[in-house]
Write a protein that holds these residues in place. Structure first.
Motif, mmCIF file in Angstrom:
data_model
loop_
_atom_site.group_PDB
_atom_site.id
_atom_site.type_symbol
_atom_site.label_atom_id
_atom_site.label_comp_id
_atom_site.label_asym_id
_atom_site.label_seq_id
_atom_site.Cartn_x
_atom_site.Cartn_y
_atom_site.Cartn_z
ATOM 1 N N SER A 178 9.141 5.146 13.690
ATOM 2 C CA SER A 178 8.057 4.318 13.173
ATOM 3 C C SER A 178 8.667 3.134 12.434
ATOM 4 C CB SER A 178 7.186 5.138 12.218
ATOM 5 O OG SER A 178 6.181 4.327 11.647
ATOM 6 N N SER A 188 3.841 -0.173 12.703
ATOM 7 C CA SER A 188 2.823 -0.278 11.672
ATOM 8 C C SER A 188 2.246 -1.686 11.693
ATOM 9 C CB SER A 188 3.444 0.007 10.295
ATOM 10 O OG SER A 188 4.016 1.294 10.320
ATOM 11 N N ILE A 223 -5.061 5.302 10.243
ATOM 12 C CA ILE A 223 -4.672 6.145 9.110
ATOM 13 C C ILE A 223 -5.490 5.709 7.897
ATOM 14 C CG2 ILE A 223 -2.714 7.060 7.788
ATOM 15 C CD1 ILE A 223 -0.831 5.641 9.790
ATOM 16 N N PHE A 246 0.816 -1.217 0.000
ATOM 17 C CA PHE A 246 0.000 0.000 0.000
ATOM 18 C C PHE A 246 0.847 1.262 0.000
ATOM 19 C CE2 PHE A 246 0.741 -1.942 4.099
ATOM 20 C CZ PHE A 246 1.419 -0.929 4.754
ATOM 21 N N CYS A 247 2.186 1.121 -0.053
ATOM 22 C CA CYS A 247 3.077 2.260 0.213
ATOM 23 C C CYS A 247 3.854 2.672 -1.041
ATOM 24 C CB CYS A 247 4.049 1.864 1.316
ATOM 25 S SG CYS A 247 5.325 3.079 1.650
ATOM 26 N N ASN A 299 -1.348 -2.671 10.829
ATOM 27 C CA ASN A 299 -2.106 -2.740 9.568
ATOM 28 C C ASN A 299 -2.950 -3.994 9.329
ATOM 29 O OD1 ASN A 299 -0.964 -0.256 9.063
ATOM 30 N ND2 ASN A 299 0.695 -1.084 7.827
ATOM 31 N N TYR A 351 -6.302 5.079 4.374
ATOM 32 C CA TYR A 351 -5.364 4.911 3.254
ATOM 33 C C TYR A 351 -5.290 6.169 2.373
ATOM 34 C CZ TYR A 351 -3.751 3.282 -1.301
ATOM 35 O OH TYR A 351 -3.100 3.162 -2.484
ATOM 36 N N CYS A 401 1.002 10.437 4.538
ATOM 37 C CA CYS A 401 1.644 9.149 4.843
ATOM 38 C C CYS A 401 1.607 8.236 3.643
ATOM 39 C CB CYS A 401 0.890 8.393 5.927
ATOM 40 S SG CYS A 401 0.962 9.112 7.510
ATOM 41 N N GLY A 402 2.740 7.642 3.322
ATOM 42 C CA GLY A 402 2.771 6.620 2.292
ATOM 43 C C GLY A 402 2.754 7.166 0.877
ATOM 44 N N GLY A 449 11.454 5.110 3.889
ATOM 45 C CA GLY A 449 12.388 4.117 4.407
ATOM 46 C C GLY A 449 11.995 3.484 5.724
ATOM 47 N N ALA A 458 8.093 -0.955 10.613
ATOM 48 C CA ALA A 458 7.220 -2.012 10.115
ATOM 49 C C ALA A 458 7.307 -3.238 11.019
ATOM 50 C CB ALA A 458 7.618 -2.371 8.684
ATOM 51 N N GLU A 469 0.161 1.768 14.536
ATOM 52 C CA GLU A 469 -0.427 2.435 13.374
ATOM 53 C C GLU A 469 -1.215 1.397 12.570
ATOM 54 O OE1 GLU A 469 3.644 3.613 12.584
ATOM 55 O OE2 GLU A 469 2.878 5.553 11.902
ATOM 56 N N PHE A 521 10.271 9.587 12.532
ATOM 57 C CA PHE A 521 10.887 8.827 11.425
ATOM 58 C C PHE A 521 9.757 8.093 10.697
ATOM 59 C CE2 PHE A 521 15.518 9.048 11.973
ATOM 60 C CZ PHE A 521 15.632 9.562 13.245
ATOM 61 N N MET A 522 8.970 8.873 9.957
ATOM 62 C CA MET A 522 7.831 8.288 9.238
ATOM 63 C C MET A 522 7.854 8.681 7.772
ATOM 64 S SD MET A 522 4.617 8.752 11.814
ATOM 65 C CE MET A 522 4.723 8.232 13.529
ATOM 66 N N GLY A 523 8.997 9.165 7.304
ATOM 67 C CA GLY A 523 9.116 9.523 5.891
ATOM 68 C C GLY A 523 9.482 8.288 5.080
HETATM 69 N N1 SAH Z 1 8.884 2.198 7.385
HETATM 70 C C1 SAH Z 1 8.288 2.724 8.544
HETATM 71 C C2 SAH Z 1 8.153 4.230 8.507
HETATM 72 C C3 SAH Z 1 7.677 4.860 7.215
HETATM 73 S S1 SAH Z 1 6.033 4.503 6.735
HETATM 74 C C4 SAH Z 1 6.951 2.052 8.810
HETATM 75 O O1 SAH Z 1 6.493 1.307 7.971
HETATM 76 O O2 SAH Z 1 6.402 2.288 9.892
HETATM 77 C C5 SAH Z 1 5.097 5.529 7.857
HETATM 78 C C6 SAH Z 1 3.643 5.121 8.017
HETATM 79 O O3 SAH Z 1 2.914 5.351 6.814
HETATM 80 C C7 SAH Z 1 3.441 3.647 8.358
HETATM 81 O O4 SAH Z 1 2.604 3.516 9.484
HETATM 82 C C8 SAH Z 1 2.753 3.082 7.121
HETATM 83 O O5 SAH Z 1 1.924 2.008 7.479
HETATM 84 C C9 SAH Z 1 1.996 4.300 6.626
HETATM 85 N N2 SAH Z 1 1.614 4.240 5.210
HETATM 86 C C10 SAH Z 1 2.337 3.729 4.184
HETATM 87 N N3 SAH Z 1 1.662 3.864 3.027
HETATM 88 C C11 SAH Z 1 0.483 4.468 3.317
HETATM 89 C C12 SAH Z 1 -0.627 4.910 2.544
HETATM 90 N N4 SAH Z 1 -0.650 4.751 1.230
HETATM 91 N N5 SAH Z 1 -1.668 5.506 3.174
HETATM 92 C C13 SAH Z 1 -1.617 5.700 4.521
HETATM 93 N N6 SAH Z 1 -0.582 5.340 5.293
HETATM 94 C C14 SAH Z 1 0.460 4.723 4.710
#
Ligand code: SAH
Ligand code: SF4
Length: 362
Positions: free
Chosen positions: A203, A225, A298, A127-128, A227, A300, A344-345, A171, A205, A267, A167-169
Motif C-alpha cells: 500500500s 491511497s 475506508i 488524517f493518519c 483519498n 475514517y 487503519c491509520g 510507514g 501514498a 484506497e 504493507f499497510m501498517g
Molecule cells: N503509507 C502507506 C501504507 C500505510 S497507511 C499508505 O499511505 O498507503 C494504510 C492505509 O490507511 C492508507 O490507505 C491510508 O490512507 C489509511 N489511513 C491512514 N489513516 C487513516 C485513518 N485515520 N482512518 C482510516 N484510514 C486511514
C-alpha cells in the motif's frame, strides 16, 4: 553487503531478512554448498526456528560455526492486544528501543497480517496517526519479516496459517524500498513464506517511480491511497501529492502490470464534509474510468489530536453506490480492531517514549 542487522550492537551477522541469493553468497565465503542456504531458509521461515541448535539436519560443527558468527534476530513482542472482533495487535520493541506495530485480521478463511515498513512516517498525511509521529527510522528487512515470522508461529500454534500480508501498517513502504524489496523476496520465495504475489499487497501514498519499478520486479499487488479526486484537496490531505499529482499517479496505476483478472486497489479514506460528497464520488469515477482499478472505501478511523470525523453510514453507502453505478467495483472496508486502536491509520506504537511525552503535554 548490507546484512540487515547492522543497527544491533550484536556483531554477529543477522541471517533473518536475507533473501536466498544473499544467504547463498554469504555461506559461499565459508565454502558451503548452495543447498545449505535453502536448508537454513526453510528452518528460519518454514519451521520458524530461531535457534541454530534446533536445526537438526545440519552437522554439529556447522551449527557451532553458525552460532558463533551469526544470529537470527527476534525482537520481543512487548505487548499483544486482542480485540473483541478477534483482531490482534502486537507491539514489537526493536534493538534500539523503537516500537512498531503489526495487526492480524482474521476473516473467515483468511488470516491477513498488516505489517509496518518504517517506525513512523515522513509523509505527514493529516488524517493518519503514524504520520503525526514523523519518521523515526526505516526498518531493516529482518525487522519487517520478523513481524511475519512472529504471527506465522502464533497461528501455527493454533493450527492456523497466515494467508495474506499487506504493507499497510506504520510507514510508507516505497520510502524504504530496498529493505521492503528484500522482505518481499522472502515472502514470495518458495524457501521463504511461499506466498503468491496476489496475497502480498504493497500500500502506497503514491511514490510513482518506486511503485512502477517495484511492480516490474515483483508480481505483488498494489493499493494506492488516493483519498481525494482533485489535486487541491489531495495536496492538503497528503502533502506527497505536490510531488506526484493525481494525473501522474492515476496514469501510473494504469501502467502496473497485472495478471488476468487482477486489479489495482484505490484506497479512499472518507472524511465527513471533506471528501465524501456525491460530486467527489462522481469525480473519482471519472478519474478511474476504464482502468483495472477497484475501490476500497475506508470510513475514517478517529484518533487523538486529529480534526476529522467519519461520515455516517448513509453517506458511505451513497458514495459507494455512485461508484458502483459507474461500473467501478467498490467495497467498504469493515472497521476492525478499533477497540484496541488497531484500525487503519491508528497505529503509532503508543507506549514509545515520544508518545508518552506527547500525551503528558496534550
Ligand atoms: N503509507 C502507506 C501504507 C500505510 S497507511 C499508505 O499511505 O498507503 C494504510 C492505509 O490507511 C492508507 O490507505 C491510508 O490512507 C489509511 N489511513 C491512514 N489513516 C487513516 C485513518 N485515520 N482512518 C482510516 N484510514 C486511514
Ligand atoms: Fe504515511 Fe501512509 Fe500515514 Fe500517509 S497514510 S502518513 S503515507 S503511513
Amino acid at each position: 553487503m548490507d546484512e540487515g542487522g547492522a543497527r544491533s550492537v550484536d556483531p554477529r551477522t543477522d541471517l533473518k531478512g536475507m533473501p536466498l541469493a544473499e544467504l547463498e553468497s554469504f555461506l559461499s565465503r565459508w565454502g558451503k554448498e548452495r543447498y545449505r542456504a535453502r536448508q537454513l531458509s526453510r528452518w528460519i521461515y518454514g519451521k520458524l526456528v530461531d535457534d541454530f541448535a534446533g536445526m537438526t539436519d545440519l552437522s554439529k560443527d556447522f551449527r557451532a560455526l553458525l552460532a558463533a558468527s551469526c544470529r537470527i534476530s527476534a525482537p520481543p513482542a512487548e505487548r499483544i492486544d486482542v480485540s473483541r472482533d478477534g483482531t490482534e495487535k502486537a507491539l514489537f520493541r526493536l534493538d534500539d528501543g523503537e516500537g512498531i506495530e503489526s495487526v492480524l485480521i482474521p476473516d473467515e478463511e483468511r488470516r491477513t497480517l498488516c505489517i509496518s515498513s518504517q517506525a513512523g512516517c515522513a509523509l505527514g498525511c493529516g488524517f493518519c496517526a503514524t504520520g503525526a509521529m514523523g519518521l523515526r527510522r526505516d526498518l531493516s528487512s529482518a525487522e519487517i519479516v520478523h513481524q511475519v515470522c512472529f504471527f506465522a508461529r502464533r497461528l501455527a500454534e493454533r493450527g492456523e496459517r497466515l494467508t495474506n500480508v499487506v504493507f499497510m501498517g506504520m510507514g510508507e513502504p516505497l520510502r524504504n524500498v530496498a529493505e521492503v524489496s528484500r522482505a518481499i523476496d522472502i515472502l514470495l520465495s518458495q524457501y521463504g513464506f511461499g506466498l503468491s504475489g496476489k496475497r502480498v499487497t504493497v500500500s502506497t501514498a503514491g511514490i510513482v517511480p518506486e511503485m512502477l519499478s517495484l511492480a516490474s520486479k515483483y508480481p505483488v499487488s498494489f493499493a494506492v491511497s488516493l483519498n481525494a479526486s482533485d489535486d487541491a484537496r489531495r495536496s492538503l490531505l497528503m502533502p506527497v501529492n505536490r510531488k506526484y499529482p493525481l494525473k501522474e499517479l492515476a496514469a501510473a496505476m494504469r501502467r502496473i502490470p497485472l495478471q488476468s483478472g487482477r486489479k489495482v486497489t484505490a484506497e479512499y479514506v472518507l472524511l465527513s464534509g471533506v471528501n465524501d460528497a456525491p460530486g467527489d464520488a462522481a469525480a473519482l469515477a471519472r478519474l478511474l474510468k476504464g482502468a483495472r482499478i477497484k475501490v476500497n472505501l475506508i470510513p475514517y478511523n478517529p484518533h487523538e489530536g486529529s480534526p476529522y470525523v467519519p461520515p455516517g453510514q448513509e453517506t458511505v453507502d451513497r458514495f459507494r453506490d455512485i461508484l458502483q453505478a459507474a461500473g467501478i467495483q467498490t467495497i467498504t472496508r469493515e472497521r476492525r480492531g478499533a477497540d484496541i486502536r488497531a484500525a487503519c491509520g491508528q497505529l503509532r506504537a503508543e507506549i514509545g517514549e515520544k508518545s508518552k511525552i506527547q500525551k503528558k503535554r496534550g
